[in-house]
Design a protein around this motif. Structure first.
Motif, PDB file in Angstrom:
ATOM      1  N   THR A  80      -7.846  -7.053  25.080  1.00 29.05           N
ATOM      2  CA  THR A  80      -7.885  -7.796  23.819  1.00 29.05           C
ATOM      3  C   THR A  80      -7.976  -9.297  24.012  1.00 29.05           C
ATOM      4  OG1 THR A  80      -5.467  -7.773  23.671  1.00 29.05           O
ATOM      5  CG2 THR A  80      -6.669  -6.069  22.461  1.00 29.05           C
ATOM      6  N   GLY A  81      -7.590  -9.784  25.160  1.00 29.07           N
ATOM      7  CA  GLY A  81      -7.716 -11.226  25.410  1.00 29.07           C
ATOM      8  C   GLY A  81      -9.161 -11.670  25.316  1.00 29.07           C
ATOM      9  N   SER A  82     -10.074 -10.752  25.531  1.00 27.41           N
ATOM     10  CA  SER A  82     -11.493 -11.072  25.416  1.00 27.41           C
ATOM     11  C   SER A  82     -12.075 -10.427  24.152  1.00 27.41           C
ATOM     12  CB  SER A  82     -12.241 -10.555  26.647  1.00 27.41           C
ATOM     13  OG  SER A  82     -12.166  -9.143  26.700  1.00 27.41           O
ATOM     14  N   SER A  83     -11.198 -10.091  23.206  1.00 26.34           N
ATOM     15  CA  SER A  83     -11.581  -9.400  21.976  1.00 26.34           C
ATOM     16  C   SER A  83     -12.312  -8.092  22.273  1.00 26.34           C
ATOM     17  CB  SER A  83     -12.456 -10.295  21.100  1.00 26.34           C
ATOM     18  OG  SER A  83     -11.749 -11.456  20.734  1.00 26.34           O
ATOM     19  N   GLY A  84     -12.064  -7.553  23.465  1.00 31.53           N
ATOM     20  CA  GLY A  84     -12.717  -6.322  23.849  1.00 31.53           C
ATOM     21  C   GLY A  84     -14.172  -6.497  24.247  1.00 31.53           C
ATOM     22  N   ASN A  85     -14.688  -7.715  24.111  1.00 35.53           N
ATOM     23  CA  ASN A  85     -16.105  -7.951  24.391  1.00 35.53           C
ATOM     24  C   ASN A  85     -16.429  -7.952  25.876  1.00 35.53           C
ATOM     25  OD1 ASN A  85     -16.685  -8.207  21.660  1.00 35.53           O
ATOM     26  ND2 ASN A  85     -16.205 -10.381  21.670  1.00 35.53           N
ATOM     27  N   ASN A  86     -15.467  -8.272  26.702  1.00 37.30           N
ATOM     28  CA  ASN A  86     -15.722  -8.371  28.133  1.00 37.30           C
ATOM     29  C   ASN A  86     -15.128  -7.212  28.916  1.00 37.30           C
ATOM     30  OD1 ASN A  86     -17.160 -10.813  27.918  1.00 37.30           O
ATOM     31  ND2 ASN A  86     -15.234 -11.932  27.765  1.00 37.30           N
ATOM     32  N   MET A  87     -15.006  -6.069  28.257  1.00 41.58           N
ATOM     33  CA  MET A  87     -14.502  -4.887  28.943  1.00 41.58           C
ATOM     34  C   MET A  87     -15.524  -4.495  30.009  1.00 41.58           C
ATOM     35  SD  MET A  87     -13.551  -1.139  27.410  1.00 41.58           S
ATOM     36  CE  MET A  87     -12.302  -1.765  26.310  1.00 41.58           C
ATOM     37  N   PRO A  88     -15.073  -4.317  31.232  1.00 42.57           N
ATOM     38  CA  PRO A  88     -16.006  -3.951  32.303  1.00 42.57           C
ATOM     39  C   PRO A  88     -16.752  -2.654  31.994  1.00 42.57           C
ATOM     40  CG  PRO A  88     -13.874  -4.554  33.211  1.00 42.57           C
ATOM     41  CD  PRO A  88     -13.708  -4.473  31.725  1.00 42.57           C
ATOM     42  N   ALA A  89     -17.969  -2.587  32.468  1.00 40.38           N
ATOM     43  CA  ALA A  89     -18.806  -1.411  32.232  1.00 40.38           C
ATOM     44  C   ALA A  89     -18.154  -0.141  32.759  1.00 40.38           C
ATOM     45  CB  ALA A  89     -20.176  -1.622  32.874  1.00 40.38           C
ATOM     46  N   GLU A  90     -17.459  -0.238  33.902  1.00 41.51           N
ATOM     47  CA  GLU A  90     -16.830   0.966  34.454  1.00 41.51           C
ATOM     48  C   GLU A  90     -15.695   1.472  33.562  1.00 41.51           C
ATOM     49  OE1 GLU A  90     -15.091  -2.546  36.794  1.00 41.51           O
ATOM     50  OE2 GLU A  90     -17.103  -1.891  36.277  1.00 41.51           O
ATOM     51  N   VAL A  91     -15.016   0.572  32.865  1.00 40.36           N
ATOM     52  CA  VAL A  91     -13.958   0.984  31.946  1.00 40.36           C
ATOM     53  C   VAL A  91     -14.579   1.680  30.738  1.00 40.36           C
ATOM     54  CG1 VAL A  91     -12.079   0.194  30.446  1.00 40.36           C
ATOM     55  CG2 VAL A  91     -12.378  -0.819  32.712  1.00 40.36           C
ATOM     56  N   ARG A  92     -15.626   1.095  30.175  1.00 41.29           N
ATOM     57  CA  ARG A  92     -16.328   1.725  29.047  1.00 41.29           C
ATOM     58  C   ARG A  92     -16.878   3.088  29.449  1.00 41.29           C
ATOM     59  NH1 ARG A  92     -17.882  -2.197  24.889  1.00 41.29           N
ATOM     60  NH2 ARG A  92     -17.462  -4.274  25.710  1.00 41.29           N
ATOM     61  N   SER A  93     -17.443   3.152  30.634  1.00 41.57           N
ATOM     62  CA  SER A  93     -18.021   4.400  31.129  1.00 41.57           C
ATOM     63  C   SER A  93     -16.950   5.479  31.277  1.00 41.57           C
ATOM     64  CB  SER A  93     -18.709   4.143  32.465  1.00 41.57           C
ATOM     65  OG  SER A  93     -19.189   5.335  33.003  1.00 41.57           O
ATOM     66  N   ARG A  94     -15.786   5.103  31.813  1.00 39.68           N
ATOM     67  CA  ARG A  94     -14.695   6.068  31.982  1.00 39.68           C
ATOM     68  C   ARG A  94     -14.221   6.575  30.626  1.00 39.68           C
ATOM     69  NH1 ARG A  94     -11.424   7.125  36.444  1.00 39.68           N
ATOM     70  NH2 ARG A  94     -13.419   6.665  37.385  1.00 39.68           N
ATOM     71  N   ILE A  95     -14.109   5.696  29.651  1.00 38.17           N
ATOM     72  CA  ILE A  95     -13.694   6.107  28.307  1.00 38.17           C
ATOM     73  C   ILE A  95     -14.684   7.125  27.747  1.00 38.17           C
ATOM     74  CG2 ILE A  95     -13.457   5.332  25.908  1.00 38.17           C
ATOM     75  CD1 ILE A  95     -12.261   2.714  27.035  1.00 38.17           C
ATOM     76  N   GLU A  96     -15.962   6.846  27.882  1.00 43.18           N
ATOM     77  CA  GLU A  96     -16.984   7.756  27.357  1.00 43.18           C
ATOM     78  C   GLU A  96     -16.992   9.090  28.103  1.00 43.18           C
ATOM     79  OE1 GLU A  96     -18.429   7.395  24.482  1.00 43.18           O
ATOM     80  OE2 GLU A  96     -17.275   5.542  24.384  1.00 43.18           O
ATOM     81  N   GLU A  97     -16.771   9.043  29.419  1.00 37.43           N
ATOM     82  CA  GLU A  97     -16.702  10.272  30.214  1.00 37.43           C
ATOM     83  C   GLU A  97     -15.545  11.153  29.736  1.00 37.43           C
ATOM     84  OE1 GLU A  97     -15.698  11.600  34.812  1.00 37.43           O
ATOM     85  OE2 GLU A  97     -16.122   9.497  34.377  1.00 37.43           O
ATOM     86  N   LEU A  98     -14.391  10.542  29.524  1.00 40.93           N
ATOM     87  CA  LEU A  98     -13.224  11.300  29.075  1.00 40.93           C
ATOM     88  C   LEU A  98     -13.396  11.781  27.635  1.00 40.93           C
ATOM     89  CD1 LEU A  98     -10.401   9.178  30.712  1.00 40.93           C
ATOM     90  CD2 LEU A  98     -11.316  11.372  31.497  1.00 40.93           C
ATOM     91  N   ARG A  99     -14.015  10.952  26.797  1.00 39.92           N
ATOM     92  CA  ARG A  99     -14.282  11.356  25.409  1.00 39.92           C
ATOM     93  C   ARG A  99     -15.158  12.623  25.404  1.00 39.92           C
ATOM     94  NH1 ARG A  99     -14.083   7.948  21.306  1.00 39.92           N
ATOM     95  NH2 ARG A  99     -14.768   6.167  22.572  1.00 39.92           N
ATOM     96  N   ALA A 100     -16.158  12.669  26.275  1.00 41.09           N
ATOM     97  CA  ALA A 100     -17.055  13.825  26.336  1.00 41.09           C
ATOM     98  C   ALA A 100     -16.315  15.084  26.779  1.00 41.09           C
ATOM     99  CB  ALA A 100     -18.216  13.522  27.273  1.00 41.09           C
ATOM    100  N   LEU A 101     -15.297  14.936  27.620  1.00 38.28           N
ATOM    101  CA  LEU A 101     -14.508  16.093  28.021  1.00 38.28           C
ATOM    102  C   LEU A 101     -13.667  16.634  26.873  1.00 38.28           C
ATOM    103  CD1 LEU A 101     -13.206  14.988  31.530  1.00 38.28           C
ATOM    104  CD2 LEU A 101     -14.882  16.773  31.063  1.00 38.28           C
ATOM    105  N   VAL A 102     -13.076  15.718  26.126  1.00 34.08           N
ATOM    106  CA  VAL A 102     -12.165  16.106  25.050  1.00 34.08           C
ATOM    107  C   VAL A 102     -12.929  16.534  23.794  1.00 34.08           C
ATOM    108  CG1 VAL A 102     -10.305  15.288  23.534  1.00 34.08           C
ATOM    109  CG2 VAL A 102     -10.354  14.597  25.935  1.00 34.08           C
ATOM    110  N   TYR A 103     -14.023  15.828  23.513  1.00 34.96           N
ATOM    111  CA  TYR A 103     -14.842  16.101  22.320  1.00 34.96           C
ATOM    112  C   TYR A 103     -16.273  16.396  22.769  1.00 34.96           C
ATOM    113  CZ  TYR A 103     -10.861  13.726  20.214  1.00 34.96           C
ATOM    114  OH  TYR A 103      -9.612  13.360  19.840  1.00 34.96           O
ATOM    115  N   PRO A 104     -16.531  17.594  23.281  1.00 31.60           N
ATOM    116  CA  PRO A 104     -17.833  17.888  23.868  1.00 31.60           C
ATOM    117  C   PRO A 104     -18.993  17.930  22.875  1.00 31.60           C
ATOM    118  CG  PRO A 104     -16.456  19.859  23.878  1.00 31.60           C
ATOM    119  CD  PRO A 104     -15.614  18.723  23.400  1.00 31.60           C
ATOM    120  N   ASN A 105     -18.734  18.031  21.606  1.00 37.74           N
ATOM    121  CA  ASN A 105     -19.842  18.124  20.637  1.00 37.74           C
ATOM    122  C   ASN A 105     -20.101  16.826  19.968  1.00 37.74           C
ATOM    123  OD1 ASN A 105     -20.245  20.807  21.227  1.00 37.74           O
ATOM    124  ND2 ASN A 105     -18.652  21.446  19.796  1.00 37.74           N
TER     125      ASN A 105
END
Length: 105
Positions: A80-105
Motif C-alpha cells: 500500500t505504500g505504493s498504492s499497490g501500483n508498484n507490486m512486483p510482477a511475481e507477486v501479482r503472478s502468484r496471486i493469479e496462480e493461487l486464484r486459479a486454483l481456488v476459483y478454477p472457472n
C-alpha cells in the motif's frame, strides 16, 4: 493465546508429517492467520507460505477460499505504500496462480 495455538498447530503437523487434505490445510490456514496477526515484520513473515500451503493442499475446500482471501489481503496491504501500483510482477503472478486454483472457472 496466538502463540499457544501456533505451537499446537506446529505440533499437529510435526506429528502428522504426511498430512494432506483438509486437516493439514486448515492447520496451515490457522498458522498463516496467526502469523499475520503476531508477526513482527511483513518482510520476514511466514504467513504467505502457510496460506499458500493451505491453498495448495485443499484448493477446492472452503478453507482455501479463506486462505486465499487473507493471502491476497496481506499481499495488497503489504504494497500500500505504493498504492499497490508498484507490486512486483511475481507477486501479482502468484496471486493469479493461487486464484486459479481456488476459483478454477
Amino acid at each position: 493465546h496466538y502463540l499457544i495455538a501456533s505451537s499446537r498447530f506446529h505440533r499437529y503437523l510435526e506429528d502428522q508429517p504426511n498430512a494432506k487434505g483438509r486437516d493439514a490445510a486448515e492447520a496451515y490456514y490457522w498458522l498463516g492467520l496467526i502469523e499475520s496477526r503476531v508477526g513482527g515484520s511483513y518482510w520476514i513473515s511466514e504467513a504467505d507460505f502457510y496460506l499458500e500451503t493451505a491453498i495448495r493442499l485443499a484448493p477446492s475446500d472452503p478453507i482455501a477460499e479463506r486462505a486465499f482471501a487473507l493471502y491476497e489481503e496481506e499481499a495488497i496491504l503489504g504494497w500500500t505504500g505504493s498504492s499497490g501500483n508498484n507490486m512486483p510482477a511475481e507477486v501479482r503472478s502468484r496471486i493469479e496462480e493461487l486464484r486459479a486454483l481456488v476459483y478454477p472457472n
